[in-house]
Scaffold this active site. Sequence first.
Site, short mmCIF file in Angstrom:
data_model
loop_
_atom_site.label_atom_id
_atom_site.label_comp_id
_atom_site.label_asym_id
_atom_site.label_seq_id
_atom_site.Cartn_x
_atom_site.Cartn_y
_atom_site.Cartn_z
N LYS A 18 0.90 -1.35 -0.12
CA LYS A 18 -0.03 -0.09 0.02
C LYS A 18 0.86 1.28 0.09
O LYS A 18 1.94 1.43 0.40
CB LYS A 18 -1.06 0.01 1.23
CG LYS A 18 -2.08 -0.81 1.16
CD LYS A 18 -2.98 -0.20 0.33
CE LYS A 18 -4.24 -1.11 0.34
NZ LYS A 18 -5.55 -0.82 -0.62
N GLY A 57 -5.01 1.91 -8.92
CA GLY A 57 -5.87 3.04 -8.25
C GLY A 57 -6.51 2.73 -7.08
O GLY A 57 -6.62 1.55 -6.64
N ASP A 58 -6.97 3.66 -6.05
CA ASP A 58 -7.86 3.63 -4.91
C ASP A 58 -8.35 4.88 -4.77
O ASP A 58 -8.60 5.58 -5.50
CB ASP A 58 -6.73 3.32 -3.64
CG ASP A 58 -7.55 2.44 -2.55
OD1 ASP A 58 -8.51 2.73 -2.29
OD2 ASP A 58 -6.67 1.18 -2.22
N THR A 101 -14.09 -4.19 -8.69
CA THR A 101 -14.64 -4.50 -7.45
C THR A 101 -15.91 -4.54 -6.99
O THR A 101 -16.16 -5.25 -6.20
CB THR A 101 -13.64 -3.27 -6.82
OG1 THR A 101 -12.33 -3.06 -7.14
CG2 THR A 101 -13.70 -3.50 -5.16
#
Length: 336
Positions: A18, A57-58, A101
């Site tokens: 992360k 991406g997040d 997702t």
Amino acid sequence: FEQIFKNSLTGLPIGGGKGGSNFDPKGKSDREVMAFCQSFMNELYRHIGQDQDVPAGDIGVGGREVGYLYGQYKRLTKQYEGVLTGKGLTFGGSLARTEATGYGLLYFTNEVLKANGESLEGKTAVVSGSGNVATYAIEKAQQLGANVVTASDSTGWVYDPEGIDVALLKDIKEVRRLRMSDYAAERPSAEYHEGKGVWTIEADVALPCATQNEVDIDDAKNIVSNNYIALVEGANMPTTLEATKYLQDNGILFGPAKAANAGGVAVSALEMSQNSERLSWTFEEVDNRLANIMKNIFKQIQDSCTKYEQGNDYVAGANIAGFEKVAEAMQGQGIV
């Protein structure tokens, strides 16, 4: 560990990590966002590569930002390779990555319900968030027969008993980049409320898709008192530990994020495979692979729950299944 175990559960050859930055894109122009992404990549490019570290991406990083990052990476390295995922379809992206997702969350949710004699057909679901995960979770839930009646953003939430209008939601959030209050203004059946409140609505299934620690103990008590069947996490760790324990102790089926929202990273790995092959798969092919991956993740969790006598504790099952695979790989390579 959360990301490593999640990636482990997908069955695909990827590790986990992360990272991020303290840049707030809200209120910034496309030019300002692009300038930041390019500056960020000026340093990041030294530490990533298609066989080293592949960012995706997040929160706050979508297709626009990935495009800017990837463009700068190519300028600096003179390399065209699968070093970022979530890219645009015209430069190496995968079909179904945007939906992955949210769609994966619902494939997993459906498996949880089926294993317990239920289905999404005819159920009422509440979703928090209105970003990528939430939007496509709502879309897939509706396709599977559920009525999704809520969506939210950082300022408030809407209750729409007729069901969230996905086309309008996409237009408001993805095209015009407006607030949920604007959705309510254009949708006669929707009520807008400031602040929190999604989990006060009577429903069958809760799908938190907004942000970390958004479901606290008070929310959990509302969910239990409203006789929900299940809560399945779409965001990364959206339920506090206290709330998670309360939900499990009161018989709510609980799907943890490390399993339930693994669809995004799974399709990221499929994007990497397509980049390596210099091929582009159809939407249906990617979506079918995603559905099978999510079904397999749930099977691994069920098998661990059975083997270690954990009942329906899918949190324990996911942790054990993910940990065992990582531990076995480390031992096999002489790392421990």
